[in-house]
Design an enzyme around this catalytic site. Structure first.
Site, PDB file in Angstrom:
ATOM      1  N   LYS A   1       1.048  -1.055   0.143  1.00 33.85           N
ATOM      2  CA  LYS A   1       0.047   0.061   0.091  1.00 33.85           C
ATOM      3  C   LYS A   1       0.849   1.232  -0.015  1.00 33.85           C
ATOM      4  O   LYS A   1       2.090   1.244   0.457  1.00 33.85           O
ATOM      5  CB  LYS A   1      -0.978  -0.004   1.197  1.00 33.85           C
ATOM      6  CG  LYS A   1      -2.194   0.840   1.152  1.00 33.85           C
ATOM      7  CD  LYS A   1      -3.215   0.085   0.520  1.00 33.85           C
ATOM      8  CE  LYS A   1      -4.411   1.026   0.151  1.00 33.85           C
ATOM      9  NZ  LYS A   1      -5.594   0.352  -0.428  1.00 33.85           N
TER      10      LYS A   1
ATOM     11  N   ASP B   1      -6.819   4.185  -4.602  1.00 33.45           N
ATOM     12  CA  ASP B   1      -7.454   4.042  -3.586  1.00 33.45           C
ATOM     13  C   ASP B   1      -8.157   5.444  -3.261  1.00 33.45           C
ATOM     14  O   ASP B   1      -8.317   6.220  -4.186  1.00 33.45           O
ATOM     15  CB  ASP B   1      -6.591   3.678  -2.550  1.00 33.45           C
ATOM     16  CG  ASP B   1      -7.313   3.085  -1.060  1.00 33.45           C
ATOM     17  OD1 ASP B   1      -8.004   2.122  -1.056  1.00 33.45           O
ATOM     18  OD2 ASP B   1      -7.358   4.053  -0.236  1.00 33.45           O
TER      19      ASP B   1
HETATM   20  P1  NDP Z   1     -12.797   7.702  -3.230  1.00 31.48           P
HETATM   21  O1  NDP Z   1     -11.656   8.659  -2.947  1.00 31.48           O
HETATM   22  O2  NDP Z   1     -13.209   7.566  -4.631  1.00 31.48           O
HETATM   23  O3  NDP Z   1     -14.053   7.891  -2.382  1.00 31.48           O
HETATM   24  C1  NDP Z   1     -13.949   8.122  -1.080  1.00 31.48           C
HETATM   25  C2  NDP Z   1     -15.384   8.547  -0.321  1.00 31.48           C
HETATM   26  O4  NDP Z   1     -15.105   8.353   1.002  1.00 31.48           O
HETATM   27  C3  NDP Z   1     -15.751   9.877  -0.414  1.00 31.48           C
HETATM   28  O5  NDP Z   1     -16.842  10.100  -0.683  1.00 31.48           O
HETATM   29  C4  NDP Z   1     -15.171  10.592   0.636  1.00 31.48           C
HETATM   30  O6  NDP Z   1     -15.875  11.775   0.746  1.00 31.48           O
HETATM   31  C5  NDP Z   1     -15.438   9.683   1.493  1.00 31.48           C
HETATM   32  N1  NDP Z   1     -14.352  10.015   2.726  1.00 31.48           N
HETATM   33  C6  NDP Z   1     -12.984   9.574   2.793  1.00 31.48           C
HETATM   34  N2  NDP Z   1     -12.362   9.796   3.847  1.00 31.48           N
HETATM   35  C7  NDP Z   1     -13.386  10.277   4.500  1.00 31.48           C
HETATM   36  C8  NDP Z   1     -13.435  10.545   6.072  1.00 31.48           C
HETATM   37  N3  NDP Z   1     -12.231  10.800   6.725  1.00 31.48           N
HETATM   38  N4  NDP Z   1     -14.609  10.755   6.611  1.00 31.48           N
HETATM   39  C9  NDP Z   1     -15.711  10.722   5.751  1.00 31.48           C
HETATM   40  N5  NDP Z   1     -15.798  10.512   4.466  1.00 31.48           N
HETATM   41  C10 NDP Z   1     -14.621  10.247   3.834  1.00 31.48           C
HETATM   42  O7  NDP Z   1     -12.126   6.116  -2.583  1.00 31.48           O
HETATM   43  P2  NDP Z   1     -12.780   4.665  -2.936  1.00 31.48           P
HETATM   44  O8  NDP Z   1     -14.206   4.725  -3.253  1.00 31.48           O
HETATM   45  O9  NDP Z   1     -11.969   4.048  -4.080  1.00 31.48           O
HETATM   46  O10 NDP Z   1     -12.555   4.021  -1.538  1.00 31.48           O
HETATM   47  C11 NDP Z   1     -13.418   3.875  -0.480  1.00 31.48           C
HETATM   48  C12 NDP Z   1     -13.057   2.887   0.426  1.00 31.48           C
HETATM   49  O11 NDP Z   1     -12.867   1.705  -0.230  1.00 31.48           O
HETATM   50  C13 NDP Z   1     -11.420   3.104   1.137  1.00 31.48           C
HETATM   51  O12 NDP Z   1     -11.548   2.344   2.619  1.00 31.48           O
HETATM   52  C14 NDP Z   1     -10.701   2.196   0.221  1.00 31.48           C
HETATM   53  O13 NDP Z   1      -9.601   1.846   0.700  1.00 31.48           O
HETATM   54  C15 NDP Z   1     -11.641   1.138   0.048  1.00 31.48           C
HETATM   55  N6  NDP Z   1     -11.262   0.101  -1.162  1.00 31.48           N
HETATM   56  C16 NDP Z   1     -11.231   0.883  -2.339  1.00 31.48           C
HETATM   57  C17 NDP Z   1     -10.828   0.157  -3.581  1.00 31.48           C
HETATM   58  C18 NDP Z   1     -10.944   0.660  -4.966  1.00 31.48           C
HETATM   59  O14 NDP Z   1     -10.922  -0.244  -6.088  1.00 31.48           O
HETATM   60  N7  NDP Z   1     -10.829   1.914  -5.212  1.00 31.48           N
HETATM   61  C19 NDP Z   1     -10.681  -1.338  -3.474  1.00 31.48           C
HETATM   62  C20 NDP Z   1     -10.839  -1.773  -2.100  1.00 31.48           C
HETATM   63  C21 NDP Z   1     -11.031  -0.989  -0.999  1.00 31.48           C
HETATM   64  P3  NDP Z   1     -14.761  13.206   0.492  1.00 31.48           P
HETATM   65  O15 NDP Z   1     -14.595  13.282  -0.830  1.00 31.48           O
HETATM   66  O16 NDP Z   1     -15.540  14.429   1.235  1.00 31.48           O
HETATM   67  O17 NDP Z   1     -13.301  13.102   1.287  1.00 31.48           O
END
Ligand code: NDP
Length: 449
Positions: A129, A169
């Site tokens: 990571k 991510d």
């Molecule tokens: P994105 O950056 O596309 O989206 C993240 C989302 O979560 C946004 O809506 C963001 O809101 C919100 N968010 C992030 N941090 C916070 C916080 N501290 N408090 C509240 N809301 C928050 O990320 P992904 O959708 O790719 O990832 C989401 C989750 O899935 C993570 O845990 C990631 O590790 C996991 N994941 C992702 C994969 C992938 O293929 N993308 C694969 C496996 C797991 P805002 O924009 O306001 O920050």
């Protein structure tokens, strides 16, 4: 069992002493190690080979500074990292996160988890990571590009298509992967599968964008069907509105369920008619705007500033934003609402106290290692396509994704039944099934890592 318990507790205690300021990392390791007593008991040789001590320590931690210039001409300095956690079963593989909260503890927890998740997919991928404390929010395209280029100027030394293959991510999507890949090629003069999540015009895989969200719903459907239930007509509270949440919403609607909420870090929207996903895509993917603007076109929906969606009464809760987004109070609310199902689509979505509360109250919990493994699974398929210079159709990749998710469910529910005596013990099942594959590979390769 007593010996096994003493061993796992000793390893945990030492880890805590050596990493007193890394709570997320300790939390992730704790969850896995506390599940393993049955296996350690069955394999006393693990202790002789110091397997747990070796497994909890990353192979390599790389830290570097990232210097870049903003649009106003000011010089900015961020921190960059790559944690190469475990390569027992294949090249290091795991995403890059750009978010102000990124630090070694967060990345070590993610790299540790990734190792077992990748093992669950059955594909040859180790765990890694990386990322930066850079905040992409509010930055111009040009700033994002300059940052990504500067980040790659150091990262390229440590990665390679057979060594370490990063992906996206939080904060790293197709745009960032494109800039990172472009810079890698400029430096190395080679077009290889060194990153996944690439654009379709330069080596990306169809269905990679959708894979994490779709994969989550495939395995959730299976978990429900195995219990004589179905997704048809179910209401779902979903958090996040990024890559994972958007495609989880899309597949949930395809499969007949109704998503009632989505969120970002400013709060959540509730739409009793079901979330309008086209509108969310317009806000988040096209305009990169905040979620409250949803109400401009859907005035009948409600926005709850600064709150999380777990207060809404639903059949299924799916956190898909970030780690520890569900705490004890939220868990109590879910239990009060009699929500029977809880599936983690974000990594380590839930605090330890909240998980324990949900389990104590017989909520069925699906752990992130299994639920969101579809993303990395299709990344593995992207690597295969790149290595053999082919491109599979969307349908082919999607079908393989479904098969991989079915395989994961089979493995984790069998391990849950075999070791914990109940196929509902999915956290234990996922930890044990992932662990056993990594452990075997480490034992067979000697004391190198
Ligand atoms: P994105 O950056 O596309 O989206 C993240 C989302 O979560 C946004 O809506 C963001 O809101 C919100 N968010 C992030 N941090 C916070 C916080 N501290 N408090 C509240 N809301 C928050 O990320 P992904 O959708 O790719 O990832 C989401 C989750 O899935 C993570 O845990 C990631 O590790 C996991 N994941 C992702 C994969 C992938 O293929 N993308 C694969 C496996 C797991 P805002 O924009 O306001 O920050």
């Amino acid at each position: 069992m007593a010996d096994a318990k003493i061993y796992t507790e000793r390893v945990l205690e030492n880890l805590q002493k050596r990493n007193p300021h890394e709570p997320e990392y300790i939390q992730a390791v704790r969850e896995v190690l506390l599940s393993l007593n049955w296996v350690i008991e069955e394999h006393p040789e693990y202790q002789d080979h110091a397997l747990l001590e070796r497994m909890v320590e990353p192979d390599r931690m790389i830290g570097f500074k990232v210097v870049w210039q903003d649009d106003a001409g000011r010089v900015q300095v961020n921190r960059g990292y790559r944690i190469q956690f475990n390569q027992a079963i294949g090249p290091y593989k795991g995403g890059l996160r750009f978010h102000p909260s990124v630090n070694p503890s967060v990345l070590k927890f993610l790299g540790f988890e990734q190792t077992f998740k990748n093992a669950l997919t059955g594909l040859p991928m180790g765990g890694g990571k990386g990322g930066s404390d850079f905040d992409p929010k509010g930055k111009s395209d040009a700033e994002i590009m300059r940052f990504c280029q500067s980040f790659m100027l150091e990262l390229y030394r440590h990665i390679g298509s057979e060594t370490d293959v990063p992906a996206g991510d939080i904060g790293v999507g197709a745009r960032e992967v494109g800039y990172l890949f472009g810079m890698y090629k400029k430096i190395r003069n080679e077009h290889v599968g060194v990153l996944t999540g690439k654009g379709l015009s330069y080596g990306g895989s169809l269905a990679r964008t959708e894979a994490t969200g779709y994969g989550a719903l495939y395995i959730i459907r299976q978990i429900l069907e195995d219990r004589g239930d179905s997704l048809e007509g179910k209401t779902i509270a979903l958090s996040g509105s990024g890559n994972v949440a958007i495609y989880a919403c899309e597949k949930a609607h395809d499969l007949g369920a109704k998503i009632l909420t989505m969120s970002d870090s400013s709060g959540y929207v509730y739409d009793s008619q079901g979330i309008d996903l086209d509108l969310i895509k317009e806000i988040k993917l096209e305009k990169r705007d905040r979620i409250h603007t949803y109400l401009e076109k859907r005035p009948e929906a409600q926005f709850f500033a600064g709150q999380k969606p777990w207060q809404v009464k639903v059949d299924i809760a799916i956190p898909a934003a970030t780690q520890n987004e569900e705490d004890l109070e939220d868990a109590k609310q879910l239990v009060e609402n009699a929500t029977p199902y809880y599936f983690e689509a974000s990594n380590m979505s839930t605090t330890e106290a909240a998980v324990n509360y949900l389990l104590d109250h017989k909520v069925l919990v699906g752990p992130s290692k299994a639920i969101n493994a579809g993303g990395v699974a299709v990344s593995g398929l992207e690597m295969s396509q790149n290595a053999s210079h082919v491109a599979w159709s969307f349908k082919e990749v999607d079908k393989k994704l479904e098969e991989i998710m079915a395989g994961i469910y089979k493995n984790i529910s069998e391990a849950a039944q075999d070791y914990a005596g109940s196929k509902d013990a999915l956290i234990v099942g996922a930890n044990i099934a992932g662990f056993k594959r990594v452990a075997q590979a480490m034992l067979e390769q000697g004391y190198v890592f």
